[in-house]
Write a protein that holds these residues in place. Structure first.
Motif, mmCIF file in Angstrom:
data_model
loop_
_atom_site.group_PDB
_atom_site.id
_atom_site.type_symbol
_atom_site.label_atom_id
_atom_site.label_comp_id
_atom_site.label_asym_id
_atom_site.label_seq_id
_atom_site.Cartn_x
_atom_site.Cartn_y
_atom_site.Cartn_z
ATOM 1 N N HIS A 57 0.814 -1.220 0.000
ATOM 2 C CA HIS A 57 0.000 0.000 0.000
ATOM 3 C C HIS A 57 0.847 1.269 0.000
ATOM 4 O O HIS A 57 0.310 2.368 0.117
ATOM 5 N N PHE A 58 2.159 1.113 -0.137
ATOM 6 C CA PHE A 58 3.086 2.239 -0.216
ATOM 7 C C PHE A 58 3.604 2.392 -1.643
ATOM 8 O O PHE A 58 3.716 1.398 -2.370
ATOM 9 N N THR A 59 3.964 3.615 -2.011
ATOM 10 C CA THR A 59 4.650 3.823 -3.284
ATOM 11 C C THR A 59 6.044 3.209 -3.179
ATOM 12 O O THR A 59 6.524 2.908 -2.077
ATOM 13 N N GLU A 60 6.699 3.051 -4.299
ATOM 14 C CA GLU A 60 8.046 2.465 -4.307
ATOM 15 C C GLU A 60 9.007 3.235 -3.419
ATOM 16 O O GLU A 60 9.921 2.646 -2.852
ATOM 17 N N ASN A 61 8.819 4.557 -3.318
ATOM 18 C CA ASN A 61 9.713 5.361 -2.485
ATOM 19 C C ASN A 61 8.970 5.990 -1.306
ATOM 20 O O ASN A 61 9.360 7.029 -0.793
ATOM 21 N N GLY A 62 7.896 5.326 -0.863
ATOM 22 C CA GLY A 62 7.115 5.820 0.264
ATOM 23 C C GLY A 62 7.946 5.907 1.536
ATOM 24 O O GLY A 62 8.895 5.155 1.733
ATOM 25 N N LEU A 63 7.566 6.850 2.390
ATOM 26 C CA LEU A 63 8.296 7.093 3.631
ATOM 27 C C LEU A 63 7.481 6.628 4.825
ATOM 28 O O LEU A 63 6.286 6.910 4.922
ATOM 29 N N LEU A 64 8.158 5.926 5.738
ATOM 30 C CA LEU A 64 7.568 5.514 7.002
ATOM 31 C C LEU A 64 8.326 6.248 8.104
ATOM 32 O O LEU A 64 9.547 6.111 8.222
ATOM 33 N N MET A 65 7.592 7.054 8.876
ATOM 34 C CA MET A 65 8.214 7.868 9.912
ATOM 35 C C MET A 65 7.619 7.479 11.264
ATOM 36 O O MET A 65 6.689 8.110 11.759
ATOM 37 N N ALA A 66 8.155 6.406 11.831
ATOM 38 C CA ALA A 66 7.694 5.874 13.110
ATOM 39 C C ALA A 66 8.380 6.615 14.255
ATOM 40 O O ALA A 66 9.494 7.128 14.093
ATOM 41 N N PRO A 67 7.744 6.653 15.425
ATOM 42 C CA PRO A 67 8.368 7.306 16.579
ATOM 43 C C PRO A 67 9.712 6.660 16.931
ATOM 44 O O PRO A 67 9.873 5.444 16.818
ATOM 45 N N LEU A 72 12.278 5.660 7.167
ATOM 46 C CA LEU A 72 12.498 4.494 6.317
ATOM 47 C C LEU A 72 11.900 4.785 4.952
ATOM 48 O O LEU A 72 10.782 5.314 4.861
ATOM 49 N N THR A 73 12.624 4.414 3.906
ATOM 50 C CA THR A 73 12.200 4.724 2.545
ATOM 51 C C THR A 73 12.034 3.451 1.735
ATOM 52 O O THR A 73 12.939 2.617 1.681
ATOM 53 N N GLY A 74 10.865 3.324 1.108
ATOM 54 C CA GLY A 74 10.619 2.242 0.162
ATOM 55 C C GLY A 74 9.871 1.071 0.757
ATOM 56 O O GLY A 74 9.847 0.855 1.972
ATOM 57 N N ARG A 75 9.251 0.309 -0.133
ATOM 58 C CA ARG A 75 8.442 -0.840 0.275
ATOM 59 C C ARG A 75 9.232 -1.892 1.041
ATOM 60 O O ARG A 75 8.729 -2.480 1.998
ATOM 61 N N ILE A 76 10.452 -2.140 0.614
ATOM 62 C CA ILE A 76 11.261 -3.167 1.282
ATOM 63 C C ILE A 76 11.524 -2.752 2.725
ATOM 64 O O ILE A 76 11.370 -3.554 3.654
ATOM 65 N N ALA A 77 11.877 -1.484 2.946
ATOM 66 C CA ALA A 77 12.141 -1.002 4.307
ATOM 67 C C ALA A 77 10.868 -1.049 5.156
ATOM 68 O O ALA A 77 10.917 -1.403 6.338
ATOM 69 N N VAL A 78 9.730 -0.706 4.554
ATOM 70 C CA VAL A 78 8.451 -0.767 5.268
ATOM 71 C C VAL A 78 8.156 -2.210 5.681
ATOM 72 O O VAL A 78 7.801 -2.493 6.825
ATOM 73 N N GLU A 79 8.318 -3.123 4.735
ATOM 74 C CA GLU A 79 8.062 -4.534 5.036
ATOM 75 C C GLU A 79 8.986 -5.034 6.149
ATOM 76 O O GLU A 79 8.538 -5.721 7.075
ATOM 77 N N LEU A 145 -1.937 5.093 -3.285
ATOM 78 C CA LEU A 145 -0.847 4.507 -2.509
ATOM 79 C C LEU A 145 -0.316 5.553 -1.532
ATOM 80 O O LEU A 145 -0.345 6.756 -1.803
ATOM 81 N N THR A 146 0.208 5.063 -0.428
ATOM 82 C CA THR A 146 0.743 5.925 0.616
ATOM 83 C C THR A 146 2.139 6.405 0.231
ATOM 84 O O THR A 146 3.010 5.598 -0.106
ATOM 85 N N THR A 147 2.342 7.726 0.312
ATOM 86 C CA THR A 147 3.668 8.297 0.076
ATOM 87 C C THR A 147 4.374 8.605 1.389
ATOM 88 O O THR A 147 5.594 8.567 1.451
ATOM 89 N N HIS A 148 3.589 8.914 2.424
ATOM 90 C CA HIS A 148 4.131 9.251 3.734
ATOM 91 C C HIS A 148 3.201 8.693 4.818
ATOM 92 O O HIS A 148 1.989 8.875 4.738
ATOM 93 N N ASP A 149 3.787 8.056 5.793
ATOM 94 C CA ASP A 149 3.048 7.575 6.971
ATOM 95 C C ASP A 149 3.820 8.020 8.188
ATOM 96 O O ASP A 149 4.975 7.621 8.371
ATOM 97 N N ILE A 150 3.207 8.880 8.996
ATOM 98 C CA ILE A 150 3.866 9.390 10.186
ATOM 99 C C ILE A 150 2.908 9.317 11.361
ATOM 100 O O ILE A 150 1.722 9.557 11.207
#
Length: 155
Positions: A57-67, A72-79, A145-150
């Motif tokens: 559900h993220f773009t290829e270069n989507g960002l995950l910004m967890a506390p 983290l950048t990209g689907r692989i890092a999110v997974e 698709l999600t580009t940023h999740d914070i």
């Protein structure tokens, strides 16, 4: 006189630009429904311990910004981020958007999430409540698709 002509020209340009915005691209109910479905699918995947499904559900270069974590950048890092959680805990998530706004090919969802993490090898259960923002982008095929999740915790 030049300033007056420039002001008129600028006004005309702004009116042309504003007239190009299609009202159906602003808070279209179909888009809002699709975005809310993505949120529900991500929550279901979290509850099932399915990191790969969350990442889709993220773009290829989507960002995950967890506390307390680096960005983290990209689907692989999110997974990988979620897989580490699922390897260590049984998970439960109750999550929903309080607000979704759409403008053209960009949207955001603002929500709340209650998470329960039960250690697989024993120990205390972790409960957190957080607030979050997702930024989404409409894809060429019409999907979102999600580009940023914070998010950050309310505690």
């Amino acid at each position: 006189m030049r300033l007056f002509k420039f002001s008129i020209l600028l006004l005309i340009v702004l009116l042309v630009i504003l007239s190009c915005i299609n009202e159906s691209q602003i808070n279209n109910p179909k888009d809002i429904d699709a975005i809310e479905e993505i949120s529900a699918a991500r929550a279901d995947a979290f509850n099932e311990g399915d990191a790969a499904s969350i990442a889709t559900h993220f773009t290829e270069n989507g960002l995950l910004m967890a506390p307390d974590s680096p960005v983290l950048t990209g689907r692989i890092a999110v997974e990988e981020y979620y897989q580490e959680i699922f390897d260590e805990y049984e998970t439960s998530l109750d999550s929903y958007y309080e607000d979704v706004q759409v403008s053209g090919n960009l949207a955001f969802g603002r929500g709340v999430a209650d998470v329960e993490l039960v250690p697989k090898v024993g120990g205390d259960t972790i409960y957190t409540t957080s607030k979050y923002i997702n930024i989404l982008q409409k894809q060429a095929d019409g999907s979102w698709l999600t580009t940023h999740d914070i998010w950050n915790n309310n505690e």
